[in-house]
Design a protein around this motif. Structure first.
Motif, PDB file in Angstrom:
ATOM      1  N   THR A   1      10.723  -6.943  -6.349  1.00 42.75           N
ATOM      2  CA  THR A   1      10.417  -7.796  -7.490  1.00 42.75           C
ATOM      3  C   THR A   1      11.060  -7.192  -8.725  1.00 42.75           C
ATOM      4  N   LEU A   2      11.940  -7.966  -9.348  1.00 47.26           N
ATOM      5  CA  LEU A   2      12.605  -7.553 -10.576  1.00 47.26           C
ATOM      6  C   LEU A   2      11.965  -8.280 -11.748  1.00 47.26           C
ATOM      7  N   LYS A   3      11.660  -7.556 -12.813  1.00 48.01           N
ATOM      8  CA  LYS A   3      11.211  -8.172 -14.056  1.00 48.01           C
ATOM      9  C   LYS A   3      12.425  -8.248 -14.966  1.00 48.01           C
ATOM     10  N   VAL A   4      12.710  -9.470 -15.438  1.00 46.48           N
ATOM     11  CA  VAL A   4      13.880  -9.713 -16.264  1.00 46.48           C
ATOM     12  C   VAL A   4      13.453 -10.463 -17.520  1.00 46.48           C
ATOM     13  N   ALA A   5      13.918  -9.995 -18.684  1.00 45.12           N
ATOM     14  CA  ALA A   5      13.641 -10.667 -19.951  1.00 45.12           C
ATOM     15  C   ALA A   5      14.850 -11.512 -20.325  1.00 45.12           C
ATOM     16  N   ASP A   6      14.612 -12.789 -20.611  1.00 45.02           N
ATOM     17  CA  ASP A   6      15.716 -13.639 -21.060  1.00 45.02           C
ATOM     18  C   ASP A   6      15.991 -13.352 -22.545  1.00 45.02           C
ATOM     19  N   PRO A   7      17.037 -13.932 -23.119  1.00 47.16           N
ATOM     20  CA  PRO A   7      17.382 -13.616 -24.515  1.00 47.16           C
ATOM     21  C   PRO A   7      16.254 -13.874 -25.514  1.00 47.16           C
ATOM     22  N   SER A   8      15.329 -14.788 -25.203  1.00 45.28           N
ATOM     23  CA  SER A   8      14.215 -15.060 -26.124  1.00 45.28           C
ATOM     24  C   SER A   8      13.069 -14.064 -25.953  1.00 45.28           C
ATOM     25  N   GLY A   9      13.160 -13.187 -24.935  1.00 45.83           N
ATOM     26  CA  GLY A   9      12.110 -12.204 -24.692  1.00 45.83           C
ATOM     27  C   GLY A   9      11.119 -12.609 -23.613  1.00 45.83           C
ATOM     28  N   GLN A  10      11.245 -13.827 -23.103  1.00 45.54           N
ATOM     29  CA  GLN A  10      10.357 -14.303 -22.032  1.00 45.54           C
ATOM     30  C   GLN A  10      10.648 -13.509 -20.761  1.00 45.54           C
ATOM     31  N   ILE A  11       9.602 -12.898 -20.180  1.00 46.21           N
ATOM     32  CA  ILE A  11       9.783 -12.085 -18.977  1.00 46.21           C
ATOM     33  C   ILE A  11       9.414 -12.902 -17.753  1.00 46.21           C
TER      34      ILE A  11
END
Length: 73
Positions: free
Chosen positions: A34-44
């Motif tokens: 499981t990878l946690k990734v933040a998009d450019p807006s900060g949404q994880i």
């Protein structure tokens, strides 16, 4: 231009598939990543996938290589 998320965290766990609807005895080991990734807006968001043990070993080796390169930057 496409945007890329920022890597936040990684978790993994080892599992064994014991049986399925079509096979009475599998005894098949696998790794769930499981990878946690933040998009450019900060949404994880979490992104999960499964792989075989050899695939996971290769994945881990590639992560170590990336970490070594990033340390030189």
């Amino acid at each position: 231009m496409a945007t890329v998320g920022q890597f936040v965290d990684i978790k993994w766990k080892l599992g064994v598939a014991m049986s399925s609807d079509t096979c009475r005895s599998l005894k098949y080991p696998y790794v769930t990543v499981t990878l946690k990734v933040a998009d450019p807006s900060g949404q994880i968001t979490d992104r999960s996938f499964e792989m075989t043990i050899p695939q996971f070993k290769n994945f881990f080796r590639q992560f170590k290589e990336m970490a070594a390169v990033l340390e030189t930057v």
